[in-house]
Design a protein around this motif. Sequence first.
Motif, PDB file in Angstrom:
ATOM      1  N   VAL A 171       0.868  -1.179   0.000  1.00 57.14           N
ATOM      2  CA  VAL A 171       0.000   0.000   0.000  1.00 57.14           C
ATOM      3  C   VAL A 171       0.902   1.226   0.000  1.00 57.14           C
ATOM      4  N   ALA A 172       0.624   2.187  -0.896  1.00 56.39           N
ATOM      5  CA  ALA A 172       1.435   3.401  -1.003  1.00 56.39           C
ATOM      6  C   ALA A 172       0.529   4.613  -1.181  1.00 56.39           C
ATOM      7  N   ALA A 173       0.934   5.708  -0.555  1.00 57.55           N
ATOM      8  CA  ALA A 173       0.244   6.989  -0.716  1.00 57.55           C
ATOM      9  C   ALA A 173       1.074   7.867  -1.636  1.00 57.55           C
ATOM     10  N   HIS A 174       0.421   8.765  -2.368  1.00 54.28           N
ATOM     11  CA  HIS A 174       1.117   9.629  -3.312  1.00 54.28           C
ATOM     12  C   HIS A 174       1.444  10.994  -2.720  1.00 54.28           C
ATOM     13  N   GLU A 175       1.167  11.165  -1.435  1.00 59.29           N
ATOM     14  CA  GLU A 175       1.488  12.406  -0.726  1.00 59.29           C
ATOM     15  C   GLU A 175       1.775  12.055   0.725  1.00 59.29           C
ATOM     16  N   PRO A 176       2.403  12.943   1.474  1.00 55.48           N
ATOM     17  CA  PRO A 176       2.697  12.638   2.877  1.00 55.48           C
ATOM     18  C   PRO A 176       1.424  12.411   3.695  1.00 55.48           C
ATOM     19  N   VAL A 177       1.445  11.376   4.509  1.00 51.64           N
ATOM     20  CA  VAL A 177       0.345  11.061   5.413  1.00 51.64           C
ATOM     21  C   VAL A 177       0.932  10.645   6.767  1.00 51.64           C
ATOM     22  N   VAL A 178       0.106  10.674   7.793  1.00 55.68           N
ATOM     23  CA  VAL A 178       0.565  10.232   9.116  1.00 55.68           C
ATOM     24  C   VAL A 178       0.226   8.771   9.359  1.00 55.68           C
ATOM     25  N   GLY A 179      -0.646   8.193   8.521  1.00 49.34           N
ATOM     26  CA  GLY A 179      -0.983   6.796   8.701  1.00 49.34           C
ATOM     27  C   GLY A 179      -1.600   6.169   7.473  1.00 49.34           C
ATOM     28  N   LEU A 180      -1.333   4.872   7.312  1.00 52.76           N
ATOM     29  CA  LEU A 180      -1.949   4.038   6.279  1.00 52.76           C
ATOM     30  C   LEU A 180      -2.475   2.786   6.967  1.00 52.76           C
ATOM     31  N   ALA A 181      -3.614   2.293   6.507  1.00 50.95           N
ATOM     32  CA  ALA A 181      -4.193   1.087   7.101  1.00 50.95           C
ATOM     33  C   ALA A 181      -4.803   0.225   6.003  1.00 50.95           C
ATOM     34  N   ILE A 202     -10.579  -5.614  -0.707  1.00 53.89           N
ATOM     35  CA  ILE A 202      -9.570  -5.098   0.209  1.00 53.89           C
ATOM     36  C   ILE A 202      -9.666  -3.568   0.192  1.00 53.89           C
ATOM     37  N   VAL A 203      -9.605  -2.942   1.348  1.00 53.11           N
ATOM     38  CA  VAL A 203      -9.733  -1.492   1.441  1.00 53.11           C
ATOM     39  C   VAL A 203      -8.495  -0.912   2.122  1.00 53.11           C
ATOM     40  N   ALA A 204      -7.861   0.065   1.474  1.00 52.52           N
ATOM     41  CA  ALA A 204      -6.738   0.800   2.056  1.00 52.52           C
ATOM     42  C   ALA A 204      -7.219   2.202   2.403  1.00 52.52           C
ATOM     43  N   ASP A 263      -3.591  16.878   8.560  1.00 55.59           N
ATOM     44  CA  ASP A 263      -4.629  17.913   8.693  1.00 55.59           C
ATOM     45  C   ASP A 263      -6.019  17.328   8.921  1.00 55.59           C
ATOM     46  N   GLY A 264      -6.129  16.012   9.116  1.00 56.40           N
ATOM     47  CA  GLY A 264      -7.409  15.384   9.413  1.00 56.40           C
ATOM     48  C   GLY A 264      -8.114  14.776   8.221  1.00 56.40           C
ATOM     49  N   ARG A 265      -7.640  15.035   7.000  1.00 61.57           N
ATOM     50  CA  ARG A 265      -8.262  14.436   5.821  1.00 61.57           C
ATOM     51  C   ARG A 265      -8.039  12.926   5.823  1.00 61.57           C
ATOM     52  N   CYS A 266      -9.039  12.196   5.341  1.00 63.01           N
ATOM     53  CA  CYS A 266      -8.943  10.742   5.207  1.00 63.01           C
ATOM     54  C   CYS A 266      -9.515  10.340   3.862  1.00 63.01           C
ATOM     55  N   TRP A 267      -8.869   9.383   3.217  1.00 62.03           N
ATOM     56  CA  TRP A 267      -9.378   8.884   1.951  1.00 62.03           C
ATOM     57  C   TRP A 267      -9.069   7.403   1.851  1.00 62.03           C
ATOM     58  N   GLN A 268      -9.813   6.741   0.945  1.00 61.91           N
ATOM     59  CA  GLN A 268      -9.673   5.292   0.804  1.00 61.91           C
ATOM     60  C   GLN A 268      -9.809   4.867  -0.639  1.00 61.91           C
ATOM     61  N   THR A 269      -9.338   3.663  -0.907  1.00 65.18           N
ATOM     62  CA  THR A 269      -9.531   3.008  -2.189  1.00 65.18           C
ATOM     63  C   THR A 269      -9.661   1.520  -1.926  1.00 65.18           C
ATOM     64  N   GLY A 270     -10.190   0.792  -2.884  1.00 68.08           N
ATOM     65  CA  GLY A 270     -10.387  -0.633  -2.699  1.00 68.08           C
ATOM     66  C   GLY A 270      -9.963  -1.439  -3.904  1.00 68.08           C
TER      67      GLY A 270
END
Length: 136
Positions: A61-71, A108-110, A116-123
């Motif tokens: 699982v990879a994010a395309h911008e800085p985040v504080v957490g991935l699940a 599967i959901v990432a 800043d509190g934003r949250c997003w997901q993909t599956g």
Amino acid sequence: MKRRDVVISAAAWALLPQARATDAALQAAIRAWAGRDPVPGALQIDMAALVENGNAVPVRVAAHEPVVGLALFTPLNPEPEVVHASFGPAVARPEFSTRMRLARSQRIVAVAKAADGRCWQTGLDVIVTLAACVEG
């Protein structure tokens, strides 16, 4: 086998976690981790869409911008939350890799959480031909 052994075995079986095959359980687990309902967004899940054996399925699982957490979450396993990882501000492109068990075919959901509190997901829909709990 004595009757006492049967009663003890039945009690132990009753205490085992059961698969929570509901969207409500998945959403509750995501909300508990993220603190809100995520919106659809850009995350990368690298995993085969067709898995021959669900015992140890590699996933990245990879994010395309800085985040504080991935699940990572799976709705049809006994526990919906598979793994979560925390990242510091110096990590420009956060990602993690792991292996997971899949009880059966599922989505599967990432989920990503920004500072800043934003949250997003993909599956990703994954088809499992031999479930992890069936192989003998």
